[in-house]
Design an enzyme around this catalytic site. Structure first.
Site, mmCIF file in Angstrom:
data_model
loop_
_atom_site.group_PDB
_atom_site.id
_atom_site.type_symbol
_atom_site.label_atom_id
_atom_site.label_comp_id
_atom_site.label_asym_id
_atom_site.label_seq_id
_atom_site.Cartn_x
_atom_site.Cartn_y
_atom_site.Cartn_z
ATOM 1 N N ASN A 114 0.866 -1.236 0.015
ATOM 2 C CA ASN A 114 -0.125 -0.017 -0.091
ATOM 3 C C ASN A 114 0.842 1.166 0.084
ATOM 4 O O ASN A 114 1.990 1.159 0.627
ATOM 5 C CB ASN A 114 -1.088 0.033 1.116
ATOM 6 C CG ASN A 114 -1.737 -1.265 1.284
ATOM 7 O OD1 ASN A 114 -2.174 -1.777 0.272
ATOM 8 N ND2 ASN A 114 -2.156 -1.489 2.597
ATOM 9 N N ASP A 116 -0.482 4.352 1.089
ATOM 10 C CA ASP A 116 -1.311 5.399 1.728
ATOM 11 C C ASP A 116 -0.602 5.895 3.168
ATOM 12 O O ASP A 116 -1.410 6.491 3.653
ATOM 13 C CB ASP A 116 -2.556 4.777 2.015
ATOM 14 C CG ASP A 116 -2.542 3.382 2.764
ATOM 15 O OD1 ASP A 116 -3.491 2.452 2.649
ATOM 16 O OD2 ASP A 116 -1.574 3.062 3.796
ATOM 17 N N HIS A 131 5.789 -0.729 -3.006
ATOM 18 C CA HIS A 131 5.077 0.049 -4.128
ATOM 19 C C HIS A 131 5.308 1.396 -4.040
ATOM 20 O O HIS A 131 4.711 2.166 -4.477
ATOM 21 C CB HIS A 131 3.857 -0.535 -4.394
ATOM 22 C CG HIS A 131 3.734 -2.049 -4.713
ATOM 23 N ND1 HIS A 131 2.565 -2.730 -4.755
ATOM 24 C CD2 HIS A 131 4.633 -2.816 -5.312
ATOM 25 C CE1 HIS A 131 2.641 -3.928 -5.138
ATOM 26 N NE2 HIS A 131 4.064 -4.068 -5.521
ATOM 27 N N CYS A 139 13.454 10.090 -7.328
ATOM 28 C CA CYS A 139 14.277 10.235 -8.401
ATOM 29 C C CYS A 139 14.333 8.590 -8.986
ATOM 30 O O CYS A 139 14.885 7.862 -8.118
ATOM 31 C CB CYS A 139 15.767 11.135 -8.175
ATOM 32 S SG CYS A 139 16.918 10.471 -9.481
ATOM 33 N N CYS A 163 21.508 13.928 -9.403
ATOM 34 C CA CYS A 163 22.037 13.106 -10.639
ATOM 35 C C CYS A 163 21.232 13.426 -11.795
ATOM 36 O O CYS A 163 21.500 12.859 -12.839
ATOM 37 C CB CYS A 163 21.612 11.719 -10.314
ATOM 38 S SG CYS A 163 19.985 11.245 -10.284
ATOM 39 N N GLY A 200 -4.865 -8.976 4.096
ATOM 40 C CA GLY A 200 -5.457 -8.080 3.093
ATOM 41 C C GLY A 200 -4.772 -7.996 1.849
ATOM 42 O O GLY A 200 -4.923 -6.936 1.081
ATOM 43 N N THR A 201 -4.330 -9.150 1.207
ATOM 44 C CA THR A 201 -3.708 -9.221 0.115
ATOM 45 C C THR A 201 -4.167 -10.487 -0.931
ATOM 46 O O THR A 201 -4.226 -11.514 -0.364
ATOM 47 C CB THR A 201 -2.164 -9.230 0.038
ATOM 48 O OG1 THR A 201 -1.487 -9.173 -1.364
ATOM 49 C CG2 THR A 201 -1.474 -10.504 0.934
HETATM 50 N N1 APR Z 1 -9.678 -7.062 5.967
HETATM 51 C C1 APR Z 1 -8.670 -7.800 5.225
HETATM 52 N N2 APR Z 1 -8.787 -8.007 3.953
HETATM 53 C C2 APR Z 1 -9.639 -7.558 3.191
HETATM 54 C C3 APR Z 1 -10.778 -6.677 3.688
HETATM 55 C C4 APR Z 1 -10.424 -6.490 5.046
HETATM 56 N N3 APR Z 1 -11.475 -5.640 5.592
HETATM 57 N N4 APR Z 1 -11.596 -6.382 2.578
HETATM 58 C C5 APR Z 1 -10.886 -6.888 1.503
HETATM 59 N N5 APR Z 1 -9.845 -7.573 1.721
HETATM 60 C C6 APR Z 1 -9.065 -8.591 0.930
HETATM 61 C C7 APR Z 1 -9.727 -8.969 -0.366
HETATM 62 O O1 APR Z 1 -10.425 -10.212 -0.122
HETATM 63 C C8 APR Z 1 -8.468 -9.090 -1.163
HETATM 64 O O2 APR Z 1 -8.135 -10.748 -1.091
HETATM 65 O O3 APR Z 1 -7.839 -7.833 0.582
HETATM 66 C C9 APR Z 1 -7.426 -8.359 -0.788
HETATM 67 C C10 APR Z 1 -7.206 -7.145 -1.585
HETATM 68 O O4 APR Z 1 -6.444 -7.716 -2.934
HETATM 69 P P1 APR Z 1 -6.107 -6.585 -3.894
HETATM 70 O O5 APR Z 1 -7.141 -5.452 -4.356
HETATM 71 O O6 APR Z 1 -5.604 -7.636 -4.969
HETATM 72 O O7 APR Z 1 -5.021 -5.911 -3.197
HETATM 73 P P2 APR Z 1 -3.539 -6.302 -3.276
HETATM 74 O O8 APR Z 1 -3.302 -7.491 -2.854
HETATM 75 O O9 APR Z 1 -2.629 -5.198 -2.116
HETATM 76 O O10 APR Z 1 -2.878 -6.117 -4.516
HETATM 77 C C11 APR Z 1 -1.312 -6.074 -5.018
HETATM 78 O O11 APR Z 1 -1.782 -4.860 -7.301
HETATM 79 O O12 APR Z 1 -2.589 -3.313 -8.630
HETATM 80 C C12 APR Z 1 -1.705 -3.768 -7.742
HETATM 81 O O13 APR Z 1 -0.123 -2.364 -6.913
HETATM 82 C C13 APR Z 1 -1.405 -2.850 -6.593
HETATM 83 O O14 APR Z 1 -0.066 -3.071 -4.679
HETATM 84 C C14 APR Z 1 -1.392 -3.516 -5.519
HETATM 85 C C15 APR Z 1 -0.958 -4.997 -5.755
#
Ligand code: APR
Length: 264
Positions: A114, A116, A131, A139, A163, A200-201
């Site tokens: 993230n 943020d 990221h 730079c 640079c 959350g990924t």
């Molecule tokens: N708590 C925990 N997990 C959650 C919640 C919550 N409240 N709400 C949603 N999720 C989960 C979803 O089920 C999903 O598995 O968070 C995940 C979000 O997945 P993505 O939107 O794919 O995010 P991410 O895994 O961070 O994506 C990776 O992809 O587009 C690129 O650069 C971007 O950093 C990002 C990368």
């Protein structure tokens, strides 16, 4: 009161964290959903709504850096919507729980996908932003970074005073190499990790998505915190099927109840 399956899994997760030497978190967009920032994929995702972005953003920057800057400041489209949610976002109880784990010495590094800045706002110190960070400029030549408010742009494209490289927002674009300094840091932390929390990924975007497999290959354990199944769920030792803002504070409470009393 009867223990639920989630209670039992939270207990197990707390025991695994306490039994590990070097817990690390791999954080994705789901961590910030309860702060009002939409994820990318799945329900409410930005890519779900607008479609996946073009993969040539970085190439277009290299070809026309001035155009990149002029386009960036346009206030329409998905990224403008994203930027608006960032402005109001505050850390949620999940960010605060991870910061508390770090204060307890039970979270050695947060590798976040993230941009943020919410972990830093929650008080976390050891944050590797694979990221980038939307509040910074970088730079692309020497990876020097500045808080946006400390870099006065006189002309487009802004150039690095060290640079002469092109300066862009620190957030890593599709097609852009991960800056070598943060990549080395993430690989180093992963090599030391024996317990990785996947919070959350979707664990689909590399190189971050490769870190859990590396921990597993070294005999480490994986704990997933996610309301939905992901491609990595089957490989996790514990799965906490819930929202991170609800589940992480409960896990930290169990860790504090189980951890051996310390002298301090
Ligand atoms: N708590 C925990 N997990 C959650 C919640 C919550 N409240 N709400 C949603 N999720 C989960 C979803 O089920 C999903 O598995 O968070 C995940 C979000 O997945 P993505 O939107 O794919 O995010 P991410 O895994 O961070 O994506 C990776 O992809 O587009 C690129 O650069 C971007 O950093 C990002 C990368």
């Amino acid at each position: 009161m009867e223990k639920t399956e989630l209670d039992r899994q939270i207990e197990r997760a707390a025991e695994l964290v306490l039994g590990s030497q070097y817990p690390v978190a791999l954080v994705g967009a789901g961590m910030s959903v309860e702060s009002g920032i939409p994820p990318f994929r799945g329900p409410g995702g930005i890519w779900t709504k607008y479609g996946e972005p073009a993969m040539d953003g970085y190439d277009r920057l290299l070809q026309d850096p001035k155009g990149y800057w002029l386009e960036r400041d346009s206030d329409t489209g998905p990224m403008a919507e994203f930027r608006e949610t960032f402005a109001q976002a505050k850390p949620n109880p999940g960010h605060l729980a991870i910061a508390e784990m770090e204060a307890l010495g039970l979270m050695k590094c947060i590798i976040t996908q993230n941009v943020d800045n919410l972990h830093q706002m929650a008080g976390s110190r050891n944050v590797a932003e694979i990221h980038g960070n939307s509040t910074k400029l970088r730079c692309i030549g020497c990876t020097t970074r500045w808080p946006k408010e400390e870099f006065h742009i006189e002309d487009y494209p802004p150039l690095c005073p060290h640079c002469d490289g092109i300066v862009k927002v620190d957030t890593v674009m599709f097609g852009e190499p991960i800056p070598f300094d943060v990549m080395a840091r993430c690989e180093g932390e992963t090599q030391k990790c024996d317990c990785m929390l996947l919070i959350g990924t979707t664990a689909e975007v590399y190189p971050a998505a490769g870190f859990p497999a590396a921990v597993k290959a070294m005999g480490g354990v994986l704990i997933e915190i996610n309301p939905l199944e992901t491609v990595i769920s089957q490989r996790c030792d514990v799965v906490l099927r819930g929202a991170s803002g609800e589940v992480l504070p409960r896990m930290v409470e169990r860790i504090k109840a189980l951890r051996p009393a310390t002298g301090d």
